[in-house]
Design an enzyme around this catalytic site. Structure first.
Site, short mmCIF file in Angstrom:
data_model
loop_
_atom_site.label_atom_id
_atom_site.label_comp_id
_atom_site.label_asym_id
_atom_site.label_seq_id
_atom_site.Cartn_x
_atom_site.Cartn_y
_atom_site.Cartn_z
N GLY A 255 8.78 6.48 -3.16
CA GLY A 255 9.45 6.34 -1.87
C GLY A 255 9.64 4.93 -1.39
CB ILE A 256 9.52 3.51 2.06
CG1 ILE A 256 10.64 4.35 2.69
CG2 ILE A 256 9.50 2.11 2.68
CD1 ILE A 256 10.44 4.62 4.17
N GLY A 257 7.51 2.71 -0.25
CA GLY A 257 6.57 1.74 -0.79
C GLY A 257 6.96 1.25 -2.17
CE1 TYR B 275 4.52 9.15 10.23
CE2 TYR B 275 6.32 9.47 11.78
CZ TYR B 275 5.82 8.88 10.65
OH TYR B 275 6.60 8.02 9.92
CB SER C 160 8.30 5.61 12.20
OG SER C 160 9.23 6.66 12.39
CB THR D 119 -0.94 0.02 1.22
OG1 THR D 119 -0.20 0.16 2.43
CG2 THR D 119 -1.78 -1.26 1.27
N GLY D 120 0.34 2.31 -0.60
CA GLY D 120 1.10 3.56 -0.68
C GLY D 120 2.42 3.37 -1.39
CB SER D 121 3.55 0.82 -3.43
OG SER D 121 2.30 0.41 -3.95
CB THR D 122 2.57 5.89 -6.43
OG1 THR D 122 2.42 6.83 -5.37
CG2 THR D 122 1.26 5.16 -6.68
#
Length: 264
Positions: A18-20, A154, A141, A13-16
């Protein structure tokens, strides 16, 4: 050690970016069939094409959905009913004075950073359990341990997903499904790079100087003394998703450069 995930499916998820994206690329390189997710179809399509270009023969597709909502999670589940590997990476962050964080912002951070992983894990873990194999990861994190004064909201979410990871690992004990939390430190993700660029512009210094100052001033206990790369975090995630990591579960896997000054 050679990690082979041929025949396994993965959702990141959230993989467009950076880390993802780095995790998705690492899984694809290991042979997994990977589903990318993002909030807009344009970004998802672009990431899919980039990954196909970067990894020869990659089996990759994408789903556009806002995973910070029940409806968005259901849309992903409808598009991908099952998976062997679930990486709960999607998340938002941003510094804000505690006294200026309103209820809506607290709720937004909780829904995106915590409930997305809860909803997806609740669904996909059942299929993993039935098949006798699976891997679930929550991207936490170091801020979940060292709660930053400038990002209390956060840090709270990252502590929460670590707790969920540990508890879910116990729920799935003996099933062949492992659950772990991965704890990056400051990483050259898209969001962090943009934040440091804004800070550099405000201070009238170069981005490189601002990056070095950020680590020194905000994470002085860092042993590596720099930001990590998304690929360095992804290496840990790919290992934890592998058959070789079968005895690693319920663990906080730290990729934070030694910032957390604790041996526990």
């Amino acid at each position: 050690m050679q990690i082979d995930l041929s025949g396994k499916s993965a959702i990141v998820t959230g993989s467009t970016a950076g880390i993802g994206f780095a995790i998705a690329q690492g899984l694809a390189e290991a042979g997994a069939e990977v589903t990318l997710t993002g909030r807009t179809q344009e970004r998802v399509d672009s990431a899919v094409q980039t990954l196909k270009a970067d990894v020869t023969g990659a089996k990759v597709s994408g789903v556009a959905a806002d995973l910070g909502s029940t409806e968005g999670c259901q849309a992903l589940i409808a598009a991908r009913a099952d998976t062997d590997i679930l990486i709960n990476n999607v998340g938002i962050f941003g510094p804000q004075d505690f006294f200026e964080i309103d209820d809506d912002t607290w709720e937004q951070f909780f829904q995106v950073n915590v409930m997305s992983g809860v909803r997806l894990s609740r669904h996909y873990a059942q299929g993993m359990k039935a098949r006798g194999w699976g891997r679930i990861q929550f991207l936490s994190s170091e801020s979940g341990l060292n709660i930053p004064a400038e990002m209390v909201h956060y840090g709270m979410t990252k502590s929460a997903v670590q707790s969920i990871s540990r508890g879910l690992a116990k729920v799935l004990a003996g099933t062949g499904v492992t659950v772990n939390a991965v704890l990056p430190g400051p990483t050259r993700s898209e969001g962090v790079v943009n934040m440091i660029a804004q800070m550099a512009e405000q201070e009238g210094v170069s981005q490189e100087e601002m990056e070095a100052r950020f680590v020194k001033e905000n994470r002085p206990s860092s042993i590596i003394g720099r930001l990590a790369t998304p690929e360095e975090v992804a290496h840990m995630c790919v290992y934890a998703a592998s058959p070789q990591a079968s005895a690693t579960t319920g663990a906080p896997l730290r990729v934070e450069g030694g910032i957390v000054d604790s041996m526990a």
